[in-house]
Design an enzyme around this catalytic site. Sequence first.
Site, short mmCIF file in Angstrom:
data_model
loop_
_atom_site.label_atom_id
_atom_site.label_comp_id
_atom_site.label_asym_id
_atom_site.label_seq_id
_atom_site.Cartn_x
_atom_site.Cartn_y
_atom_site.Cartn_z
N ASN A 1 9.85 5.74 11.11
CA ASN A 1 10.99 6.65 11.08
C ASN A 1 10.60 7.91 11.83
OD1 ASN A 1 13.18 8.29 10.51
ND2 ASN A 1 12.72 8.49 8.33
N GLU B 1 15.74 12.67 2.54
CA GLU B 1 16.15 13.85 3.31
C GLU B 1 17.65 13.87 3.52
OE1 GLU B 1 11.78 13.89 5.37
OE2 GLU B 1 13.51 13.24 6.57
N LYS C 1 12.44 10.39 12.58
CA LYS C 1 13.19 11.57 12.12
C LYS C 1 13.71 12.35 13.34
CE LYS C 1 10.58 11.43 7.87
NZ LYS C 1 9.97 12.18 6.73
N HIS D 1 17.83 7.81 2.87
CA HIS D 1 16.54 8.49 2.88
C HIS D 1 16.66 9.77 2.05
CE1 HIS D 1 13.01 10.68 4.35
NE2 HIS D 1 12.54 9.51 4.73
N GLU E 1 10.09 5.38 -1.50
CA GLU E 1 9.41 6.56 -0.97
C GLU E 1 9.44 7.67 -2.02
OE1 GLU E 1 9.36 6.87 3.67
OE2 GLU E 1 11.31 7.46 2.93
N GLY F 1 5.34 13.31 3.74
CA GLY F 1 4.86 14.39 4.60
C GLY F 1 3.97 15.41 3.93
N SER G 1 3.41 9.38 3.24
CA SER G 1 2.06 9.72 3.70
C SER G 1 1.20 8.48 3.97
CB SER G 1 1.36 10.64 2.69
OG SER G 1 2.01 11.90 2.62
#
Length: 246
Positions: A8, A95, A10, A93, A163, A169, A208
Site C-alpha cells: 500500500n 486511515e 498510500k 483502511h 492491521e 507506521g 510495521s
Amino acid sequence: MKPLVAGNWKMNGVAASVAELDAMIAGHDAASRAVVDLAICPPAVLIAAFAPRSGPIAIGGQDCHAKVSGAHTGDIAAEQLKDAGATMVIVGHSERRTDHGETDEIVRAKAEAAQRAGLVAIVCVGETEAERKSGRALYVVGTQVDGSMPASATAESLVVAYEPVWAIGTGLVPTAADVAEVHGFIRAKLVALYGPVGESVRILYGGSVKPSNAKELLSVKNVNGALVGGASLKATDFLAIAAAYR
C-alpha cells in the site's frame, strides 16, 4: 492457499516511481511466483501507467466509491479502477476510517462495489492502542468483520487484512501470539459468515512489516500474507519481505 504480499503506497509515488515497480517485477522471478502472489496499490493517478507493464505483479487501488457513477467530486468508482487496469482495491483502511469517518456500513458497500466491478476487495480491520489496552481488541475486530464484509464472497473475490492501528507506521509490532489469536478469531468469523469458503479466504497481517520481522510474522498460523506500507516503496525491502516464503 497461495499467500499474497500487497504493498500500500498510500499518498506516495510519482510517474518516475515506475522504476521501483520495474525492479519488483525483475525480482519476482519464476521461483518467487510459484510460492507467493505480489500486488502494489499505488495512488490512483499511477494505476493506468503501472498496470500495462506490471506483468506478474497485480495492481490495485487504495479506495473506491460504493456507486458506479454520479456527482461525487474527487471519488473514484470501482468500475473506473477496473477500467484503468486495477484487479483489486483496498477498502476500510484505518486511515480512511479515521480521516474520512468511514463506518463499517460504508466499508461493506465499497467491498460489494469492488465485487460488482470484478475487483478483489481487500477489507481492512484492526483495533486502536486504547482498545487493545482495555481488552477490547477481539470485540472491536469482530464488530468490524461482522459489519464490513460483503454479503457473499469467494476465496478469489475477498481478502481480509488485519492491521492493528497502533502498529501502522509506528515500528510497534504485536507478538506472534497476539497475531495468531486475532487471525484465528477472524478465521472463525469468516467461516461463520461464509461457511467452507471462509477457510480459504486469505487473511493478511499489516502493521510495521519489514524484512527483519517478515519471516516470524508470516509463519504464524492463519497469516496468509502481508499488507505492507512504507517497506513496499522500495523494491529491495518489498522483495525481501516476499522472500520470507522462499
